[in-house]
Design an enzyme around this catalytic site. Sequence first.
Site, PDB file in Angstrom:
ATOM      1  CE  LYS A  86      -3.794  -2.047   2.749  1.00 63.87           C
ATOM      2  NZ  LYS A  86      -4.615  -2.180   3.910  1.00 63.87           N
ATOM      3  CE1 TYR A 112      -9.746  -3.028   0.717  1.00 67.05           C
ATOM      4  CE2 TYR A 112      -9.029  -0.616  -1.324  1.00 67.05           C
ATOM      5  CZ  TYR A 112      -8.934  -1.691  -0.532  1.00 67.05           C
ATOM      6  OH  TYR A 112      -7.048  -1.801  -0.373  1.00 67.05           O
ATOM      7  CG  PHE A 123     -14.902   2.139   7.528  1.00 67.28           C
ATOM      8  CD1 PHE A 123     -13.906   1.668   6.164  1.00 67.28           C
ATOM      9  CD2 PHE A 123     -15.625   1.399   7.639  1.00 67.28           C
ATOM     10  CE1 PHE A 123     -14.111   0.322   6.135  1.00 67.28           C
ATOM     11  CE2 PHE A 123     -16.052   0.079   7.388  1.00 67.28           C
ATOM     12  CZ  PHE A 123     -15.047  -0.873   5.871  1.00 67.28           C
ATOM     13  NE  ARG A 132      -6.276 -13.502   4.868  1.00 70.34           N
ATOM     14  CZ  ARG A 132      -6.573 -12.378   4.676  1.00 70.34           C
ATOM     15  NH1 ARG A 132      -6.672 -11.233   4.078  1.00 70.34           N
ATOM     16  NH2 ARG A 132      -7.683 -11.489   6.185  1.00 70.34           N
ATOM     17  CB  THR A 180      -6.581  -6.004  10.128  1.00 72.88           C
ATOM     18  OG1 THR A 180      -6.564  -7.228   9.840  1.00 72.88           O
ATOM     19  CG2 THR A 180      -7.076  -4.835   9.084  1.00 72.88           C
ATOM     20  NE  ARG A 239      -1.725  -5.926   7.846  1.00 74.47           N
ATOM     21  CZ  ARG A 239      -2.769  -6.637   6.841  1.00 74.47           C
ATOM     22  NH1 ARG A 239      -2.921  -7.580   7.791  1.00 74.47           N
ATOM     23  NH2 ARG A 239      -2.849  -6.361   6.192  1.00 74.47           N
ATOM     24  CD  GLU A 279      -8.536  -8.766  -3.241  1.00 69.87           C
ATOM     25  OE1 GLU A 279      -7.678  -9.587  -2.373  1.00 69.87           O
ATOM     26  OE2 GLU A 279      -9.962  -9.151  -2.269  1.00 69.87           O
TER      27      GLU A 279
END
Length: 152
Positions: free
Chosen positions: A9, A49, A57, A85, A91, A102, A126
């Site tokens: 991202k 999305y 949001f 994942r 997340t 993360r 996707e």
Amino acid sequence: MQRTLVLLKPDAVERRLIGQLISRFEAKGLSIVAMKMLRVTPDLAKQHYAEHVEKPFYPSLESFITSAPIVAMAIDGLEAISVVREMLGATSGLKAAAGTIRGDFSSSRQMNLVHASDGPEAAKRELDLYFTADEFCDHTSVLTPFLRADDE
């Protein structure tokens, strides 16, 4: 074998983490079979999305994902969807375990560096958003015998 979509991202790109993040997937023995840098348009964001467009949001999500370039990758491997994942972690970077992407690089719920498909149907949908069929470079690496057994 499975194929999944991974997006690095805008925060990953802006923080110059592209190389470090790609190296984690390669070190795991996964194969990157397509990759490109692009800007997500508002239209592409809405498609990607779609299930969130009507949620409160969503405007901040779209603003974030369109704020800077991303790197899109198609990654192949045994159980690639669940393996990737797990590598990403929870997340929220605040809750992600150390050793995950993360957990090691993010301290935010939204600025969480990466996206990965959450199942086979999502991966197909996707991948079709980000890549055309002729952009995949399918191949068998000479290292494959050193990454998994013949019967896997």
